[in-house]
Design an enzyme around this catalytic site. Structure first.
Site, PDB file in Angstrom:
ATOM      1  N   LYS A  60      68.835   9.148 -15.085  1.00 27.27           N
ATOM      2  CA  LYS A  60      69.145   8.560 -13.771  1.00 27.27           C
ATOM      3  C   LYS A  60      70.395   7.694 -13.875  1.00 27.27           C
ATOM      4  O   LYS A  60      71.263   7.735 -13.004  1.00 27.27           O
ATOM      5  CB  LYS A  60      67.943   7.741 -13.263  1.00 27.27           C
ATOM      6  CG  LYS A  60      66.790   8.625 -12.806  1.00 27.27           C
ATOM      7  CD  LYS A  60      65.497   7.848 -12.523  1.00 27.27           C
ATOM      8  CE  LYS A  60      64.371   8.816 -12.150  1.00 27.27           C
ATOM      9  NZ  LYS A  60      63.082   8.151 -11.905  1.00 27.27           N
ATOM     10  N   GLN A 104      60.251   2.610 -12.806  1.00 26.51           N
ATOM     11  CA  GLN A 104      59.823   3.897 -13.349  1.00 26.51           C
ATOM     12  C   GLN A 104      58.309   3.881 -13.561  1.00 26.51           C
ATOM     13  O   GLN A 104      57.753   2.935 -14.124  1.00 26.51           O
ATOM     14  CB  GLN A 104      60.566   4.172 -14.669  1.00 26.51           C
ATOM     15  CG  GLN A 104      60.335   5.550 -15.242  1.00 26.51           C
ATOM     16  CD  GLN A 104      60.867   6.691 -14.369  1.00 26.51           C
ATOM     17  OE1 GLN A 104      61.816   6.512 -13.603  1.00 26.51           O
ATOM     18  NE2 GLN A 104      60.256   7.846 -14.462  1.00 26.51           N
ATOM     19  N   ASP A 127      62.857   5.175  -4.079  1.00 27.10           N
ATOM     20  CA  ASP A 127      61.825   6.167  -4.391  1.00 27.10           C
ATOM     21  C   ASP A 127      61.026   6.552  -3.140  1.00 27.10           C
ATOM     22  O   ASP A 127      60.316   7.543  -3.147  1.00 27.10           O
ATOM     23  CB  ASP A 127      60.832   5.598  -5.422  1.00 27.10           C
ATOM     24  CG  ASP A 127      61.135   6.041  -6.837  1.00 27.10           C
ATOM     25  OD1 ASP A 127      61.671   7.152  -7.005  1.00 27.10           O
ATOM     26  OD2 ASP A 127      60.836   5.270  -7.776  1.00 27.10           O
TER      27      ASP A 127
HETATM   28  N1  GUN Z   1      57.639   8.873 -12.636  1.00 28.13           N
HETATM   29  C1  GUN Z   1      57.559  10.210 -12.442  1.00 28.13           C
HETATM   30  N2  GUN Z   1      58.262  10.554 -11.344  1.00 28.13           N
HETATM   31  C2  GUN Z   1      58.779   9.418 -10.840  1.00 28.13           C
HETATM   32  C3  GUN Z   1      59.606   9.149  -9.725  1.00 28.13           C
HETATM   33  O1  GUN Z   1      59.994  10.013  -8.942  1.00 28.13           O
HETATM   34  N3  GUN Z   1      59.935   7.845  -9.558  1.00 28.13           N
HETATM   35  C4  GUN Z   1      59.511   6.869 -10.392  1.00 28.13           C
HETATM   36  N4  GUN Z   1      59.881   5.629 -10.125  1.00 28.13           N
HETATM   37  N5  GUN Z   1      58.746   7.092 -11.431  1.00 28.13           N
HETATM   38  C5  GUN Z   1      58.384   8.369 -11.650  1.00 28.13           C
END
Ligand code: GUN
Length: 293
Positions: A60, A104, A127
């Site tokens: 990311k 995350q 998100d």
């Molecule tokens: N863990 C797995 N997928 C995601 C996501 O799309 N966002 C976040 N913040 N954590 C995750």
């Protein structure tokens, strides 16, 4: 989009679609910076040592840099008290230089995920997991929408597929993918069925589907002969195989011999998820400028 002659299905090239989004965003970011003095920035918080999470967070950050988005990473120890995490989120909520905030998932067991997600300012919630953003999606007025299903909708748009009146089957009911996916497909007038671990006769339900979204997290769980001739298959799974490769939740070879369109793993849904995160970050930067919502 690339036609693969080995299969009946055309492959949906998520990598190419994501690159196109990222190219456009790079231009938008420099226009925002030069024209409006806004320097879009994403803060990513990682709590603990989950190896997959570390990889996702690194990816990311890299994607941000490539698009000209500033990225800040906060890595907290696995035993960080919840109050400390909440206080960091509060600081970032109140920082005008930060436009997007992402924690995350999963967080360690002693931290309550719901409390953390609700602490993030809805305007910075890239998100789309805050109850405000979930509620807006339910109401059909999304502001910041969850990246994976949002990316899947974009991919379906790129192939020009009309969802109106189609039977869509989602396998998996998570807050991150299955539930928001159901709402997005519903808003495009599909008839949606959400299947899960307690669903009866799963194979028959998938066999009836014009569109299949597989988000189970189990390697090749959806068999090729479950796929209806001509169906569109969107595979969210990223499973590490015993031989060290990656496999989706769908038996790709079997499904591709029947489907009309299918996403590969890797190179399908995954790259679009990150592209949508960048798009949400730029959107959040614009929201901060308007000072609204
Ligand atoms: N863990 C797995 N997928 C995601 C996501 O799309 N966002 C976040 N913040 N954590 C995750």
């Amino acid at each position: 989009m690339v036609m693969d002659t080995k299969h009946k299905a055309s492959i949906i090239d998520g990598k190419a679609a994501a690159l196109a989004v990222r190219d456009r965003l790079r231009q938008e970011v420099s226009a925002l910076r030069d024209g409006r003095g806004i320097d879009p920035a994403l803060a990513v918080i990682l709590v603990g040592e989950n190896p997959a999470s570390k990889v996702y967070v690194r990816n990311k950050g890299r994607a941000c840099e490539e698009a000209g988005i500033r990225s800040m990473q906060f890595t907290l120890g696995a035993d960080t008290p919840q109050a400390e995490l909440l206080s960091l989120i509060d600081k970032l909520n109140n920082s005008p230089d930060v436009h997007g905030i992402l924690v995350q998932l999963p967080v360690p067991a002693h931290i309550d995920e719901g409390t953390v997600l609700e602490a993030i300012s809805p305007q910075k919630d890239v998100d789309g997991f805050h109850p405000c953003n979930m509620g807006r999606l339910v109401a059909g007025a999304p502001l910041l929408a969850p990246c994976t299903p949002y990316g899947i909708m974009r991919l379906i748009e790129t192939i020009g597929y009309d969802l109106g009146g189609k039977d869509a089957v989602i396998v998996g009911r998570s807050n991150i993918v299955g539930k928001p996916m159901a709402l997005m497909l519903l808003h495009k007038n599909a008839t949606v069925t959400v299947c899960h671990s307690r669903t009866k006769d799963l194979a028959d339900k998938v066999r009836a589907a014009d569109v299949v979204v597989a988000a189970i997290g189990k390697e090749r769980f959806i068999k090729g002969d479950w796929i209806k001739e001509g169906a569109v298959v969107m595979d969210v799974g990223i499973n590490r195989t015993t031989s060290g490769g990656l496999a989706g939740d769908v038996d790709f070879e079997g499904a591709a011999s029947r489907a009309s369109w299918i996403t590969p793993v890797p190179g399908g849904v995954g790259p679009m998820t990150i592209a949508m995160l960048l798009e949400n970050t730029v959107k959040a930067a614009r929201l901060s400028m308007k000072g609204n919502v």
